[in-house]
Design a protein around this motif. Structure first.
Motif, short mmCIF file in Angstrom:
data_model
loop_
_atom_site.label_atom_id
_atom_site.label_comp_id
_atom_site.label_asym_id
_atom_site.label_seq_id
_atom_site.Cartn_x
_atom_site.Cartn_y
_atom_site.Cartn_z
N SER A 1 37.67 30.60 52.05
CA SER A 1 36.92 29.75 51.12
C SER A 1 35.41 30.00 51.20
CB SER A 1 37.21 28.27 51.39
OG SER A 1 36.78 27.91 52.68
N SER B 1 33.14 31.23 48.04
CA SER B 1 31.88 30.58 47.62
C SER B 1 30.75 31.59 47.51
CB SER B 1 31.49 29.49 48.62
OG SER B 1 32.38 28.42 48.54
N ASP C 1 31.24 33.71 44.48
CA ASP C 1 30.81 32.95 43.30
C ASP C 1 29.29 32.98 43.17
OD1 ASP C 1 33.44 32.34 42.65
OD2 ASP C 1 33.35 30.30 43.47
#
Length: 162
Positions: free
Chosen positions: A6, A10, A13
């Motif tokens: 995760s 992030s 992104d």
């Protein structure tokens, strides 16, 4: 395909929003270049100052440098000879401009792929893991910093878009 950590998702992104995905803050790096002509990209605000074209290739080079650092790839594999800043334009043509934009896009895609291919065991080495996350966040910030510079240069450029 394995699930992406995760924290890496992030950071990926962040990289994409700073480069070419929708972001809340306004134009990202790709959008800051949109609609420019080669002449506008080549316009220099003063002797000895960088132009938009040079900033674009500088951003491409540092995407390469970050990728190289997180993968352990050897130096010297960037598509252009030299490092950091590259004097441009060599020729003020649409083909040369688009070719150099292509370098930026290719380096972004290569950095994304390197992130996706990081070993799932990397977080076990906290020092390397934290260093990698730091480099990747910095790469996103670097894109946004230069996107802002490019937007300012566009505003003061006396050349009209085609």
């Amino acid at each position: 395909m394995r699930a992406l950590d995760s924290r890496l998702r992030s950071v990926l992104d962040l990289l994409d929003e700073a480069f070419d995905k929708k972001s809340w803050h306004g134009p990202n790096l790709r959008a800051s270049l949109s609609g420019l002509t080669p002449s506008q990209g080549a316009w220099r605000p003063a002797p000895g100052h960088h132009n938009i074209w040079e900033l674009m290739l500088h951003a491409a080079y540092w995407k390469y440098a970050v990728r190289r650092r997180i993968t352990g790839e050897k130096r010297g594999s960037f598509v252009l000879a030299g490092s950091n800043f590259f004097e441009r334009p060599l020729e003020t043509s649409e083909a040369a401009w688009n070719s150099d934009i292509g370098i930026l896009v290719k380096e972004h895609q290569a950095l994304r792929l390197a992130v996706l291919q990081l070993p799932p065991t990397m977080p076990e080495n906290q020092k390397k893991w934290q260093s990698t996350l730091h480099l990747l966040r910095g790469a996103a910030a670097h894109d946004l910093y230069h996107a802002g510079q490019i937007r300012l240069l566009r505003r003061i450029c006396p050349l009209e878009p085609a």
